[in-house]
Design a protein around this motif. Structure first.
Motif, short mmCIF file in Angstrom:
data_model
loop_
_atom_site.label_atom_id
_atom_site.label_comp_id
_atom_site.label_asym_id
_atom_site.label_seq_id
_atom_site.Cartn_x
_atom_site.Cartn_y
_atom_site.Cartn_z
N ALA A 1 -10.67 1.44 35.35
CA ALA A 1 -10.63 0.08 35.86
C ALA A 1 -9.61 -0.80 35.12
O ALA A 1 -9.52 -2.01 35.39
N GLY A 2 -8.84 -0.21 34.21
CA GLY A 2 -7.83 -0.96 33.48
C GLY A 2 -8.37 -1.78 32.34
O GLY A 2 -7.72 -2.74 31.89
N VAL A 3 -9.55 -1.43 31.83
CA VAL A 3 -10.21 -2.18 30.76
C VAL A 3 -10.09 -1.38 29.45
O VAL A 3 -10.24 -0.15 29.46
N VAL A 4 -9.83 -2.08 28.35
CA VAL A 4 -9.79 -1.44 27.03
C VAL A 4 -11.21 -1.37 26.46
O VAL A 4 -11.81 -2.40 26.18
N PRO A 5 -11.77 -0.18 26.28
CA PRO A 5 -13.07 -0.08 25.60
C PRO A 5 -12.87 -0.30 24.10
O PRO A 5 -12.02 0.35 23.49
N VAL A 6 -13.64 -1.21 23.52
CA VAL A 6 -13.58 -1.46 22.08
C VAL A 6 -14.90 -0.99 21.49
O VAL A 6 -15.95 -1.61 21.71
N VAL A 7 -14.87 0.11 20.77
CA VAL A 7 -16.08 0.80 20.35
C VAL A 7 -16.38 0.50 18.88
O VAL A 7 -15.50 0.62 18.02
N ALA A 8 -17.62 0.13 18.60
CA ALA A 8 -18.07 -0.04 17.22
C ALA A 8 -18.19 1.34 16.58
O ALA A 8 -18.96 2.18 17.04
N GLY A 9 -17.42 1.58 15.52
CA GLY A 9 -17.47 2.87 14.85
C GLY A 9 -18.69 3.01 13.96
O GLY A 9 -19.56 2.14 13.90
N PHE A 10 -18.81 4.18 13.30
CA PHE A 10 -19.80 4.35 12.23
C PHE A 10 -21.22 4.55 12.75
O PHE A 10 -22.15 4.62 11.98
N GLN A 11 -21.41 4.72 14.07
CA GLN A 11 -22.77 4.72 14.59
C GLN A 11 -22.88 5.49 15.90
O GLN A 11 -21.93 5.65 16.65
#
Length: 437
Positions: free
Chosen positions: A154-164
């Motif tokens: 969909a052209g969206v940047v997923p921003v993922v919380a790391g460490f979990q």
């Protein structure tokens, strides 16, 4: 239908890169020091925007800002027995510590929005990261990539919380030291990315910590096995678990500066120079998070080394520089080094074990570990001799020593650790002016 991908299935040897790579899909990871201020977050958002302008489809993984994790641990100490962190309630500690990365992801998504880039922040669980094991030291078991791939489509940047990640009960499980690095590589593997890029506050991987040595060499290529040893022995640029995962799945991994453009370091499967003429020693690393532990027990009547190691395994504590008495000796003695910052829970269990047998546990926290990393060191004993001679000439005492084909490590007084790094960096001619082998 998109299905989960298990992390534990390496490509067969000799078959080349894994199939199913998605062209143009790149995982970027930004460390906490690279996100410590609003200005740095905006700068990182600009780098992501530039990557998208080059045609990359970016999945972004972020760590907690600056010293956030330490601050959360300090707050937890108000509610734990004896002020120990993370205390005995590991589930709640994970709930707390995971918020640092979640906040970073939300702030980064906001920064991308202000630049006109569509983005969505995700917790580890929302990103499909499934974890197994103990709270505080979980292992990534598999990735359910559907939501991330849908956002990319969909052209969206997923921003993922790391460490979990989340376990089978739906509870948050943190991944221990270097967990955001591991998240990034695991996502790159699970999504079939072209590569994984780790952005940090230094220009790449150096022959020693630039904060300690004045003129270290930037290493343009590092074999993955050497990088794994460097990471385990104290190089803070990339965690050893992330390196091992990249090697297992043949995932190209680059270490780059978050502040400036530059070639950085490419972690490869092989040396880029002729084997016989390649430098034996690649780098000098150091680790300040070290405790020296000695177990003594005269009345055990049996070998308690398996019991000691079982306690450490239950607390997910790695051991190094292990030595022990032989079966012909009356007193059982065992020494090893481990992580000082994570010893608390295991220390209580060890004291109970040894105390029940009339023994003694001694812990020395005033030590550090210095390591020379390379290849073929056992075949070149002169390297270990040079290491010990250089430290002795500088008046730096060494205690326990370990040599393998990949490294030679020694414990030194903590207050002289940085000096030991500089001494060895000079002794092995690793400065930036070095040319050839």
């Amino acid at each position: 239908m998109r299905t989960s991908q298990t992390m534990a299935r390496p490509a067969a040897a000799g078959t080349g890169p894994p199939r199913g790579r998605r062209p143009g899909l790149v995982v970027h990871k930004y460390g906490g020091s690279s996100l410590a201020t609003p200005e740095l977050i905006r700068h990182a958002a600009g780098r992501v925007g530039a990557a998208r302008a080059r045609g990359e489809r970016v999945v972004l993984v972020v760590s907690a800002q600056g010293d956030t994790t330490d601050e959360l641990l300090a707050r937890a100490r108000h509610f734990t027995p004896g002020g120990a962190a993370p205390g005995t309630n590991l589930r709640e500690a994970d709930q707390l510590l995971a918020t640092g990365e979640i906040a970073s992801a939300a702030l980064m998504a906001m920064a991308l929005h202000t630049r006109g880039t569509r983005a969505l922040s995700l917790t580890g669980g929302q990103a499909g990261v499934r974890a197994l094991g103990r709270h505080g030291s979980g292992l990534i078991d598999r990735l359910a990539p559907g939501r991330i791939l849908g956002l990319l489509d969909a052209g969206v940047v997923p921003v993922v919380a790391g460490f979990q990640g989340v376990n089978s009960s739906g509870d948050t499980v943190t991944l221990g030291r270097g967990g955001s690095d591991t998240t990034a590589v695991a996502l790159a593997v699970g999504l079939g990315a072209e590569r994984c890029e780790i952005y940090t506050d230094v220009a790449g991987v150096f022959s020693a910590d630039p904060r300690v040595v004045a003129a270290p060499r930037l290493l343009p290529h590092i074999p993955v096995d050497v990088m794994a040893e460097m990471a385990f022995t104290g190089a803070r640029v990339l965690h050893s678990r992330a390196v091992e995962l990249a090697a297992l799945h043949q995932m190209p991994t680059h270490v780059l500066s978050s502040a400036t453009e530059g070639p950085g370091t490419v972690i490869t499967g092989t040396y880029e120079t002729a084997l016989e003429t390649a430098p034996v020693v690649t780098a000098v690393t150091h680790d300040t998070d070290v405790a020296r532990v000695l177990v003594r027990c005269a009345g055990a009547g049996r070998d308690i080394a398996p019991d000691v190691l079982r306690v450490l395994a239950e607390h997910a504590l790695p051991v190094d520089l292990v030595a022990r008495s032989g079966p012909q000796e009356e007193e059982f003695r065992m020494g090893f080094s481990t992580r000082r910052g994570e010893l608390c829970g295991a220390r209580d269990a060890l004291e109970r074990l040894v105390g029940a047998l009339g023994g003694e546990l001694r812990v020395d926290e005033e030590v550090g570990k210095v390591t020379v990393v390379g290849t073929g060191l056992l075949n070149r004993p002169e390297c270990t001799a040079r290491m010990l001679s250089a430290l002795a000439d500088a008046g730096i005492p060494t205690t326990w020593i370990l040599t393998t084909q990949m490294r030679a490590s020694a414990l030194v007084p903590a207050e002289r650790l940085a000096e030991a790094v500089r001494v060895l960096h000079t002794a092995f001619a690793l400065n930036a002016a070095r040319v050839g082998g």
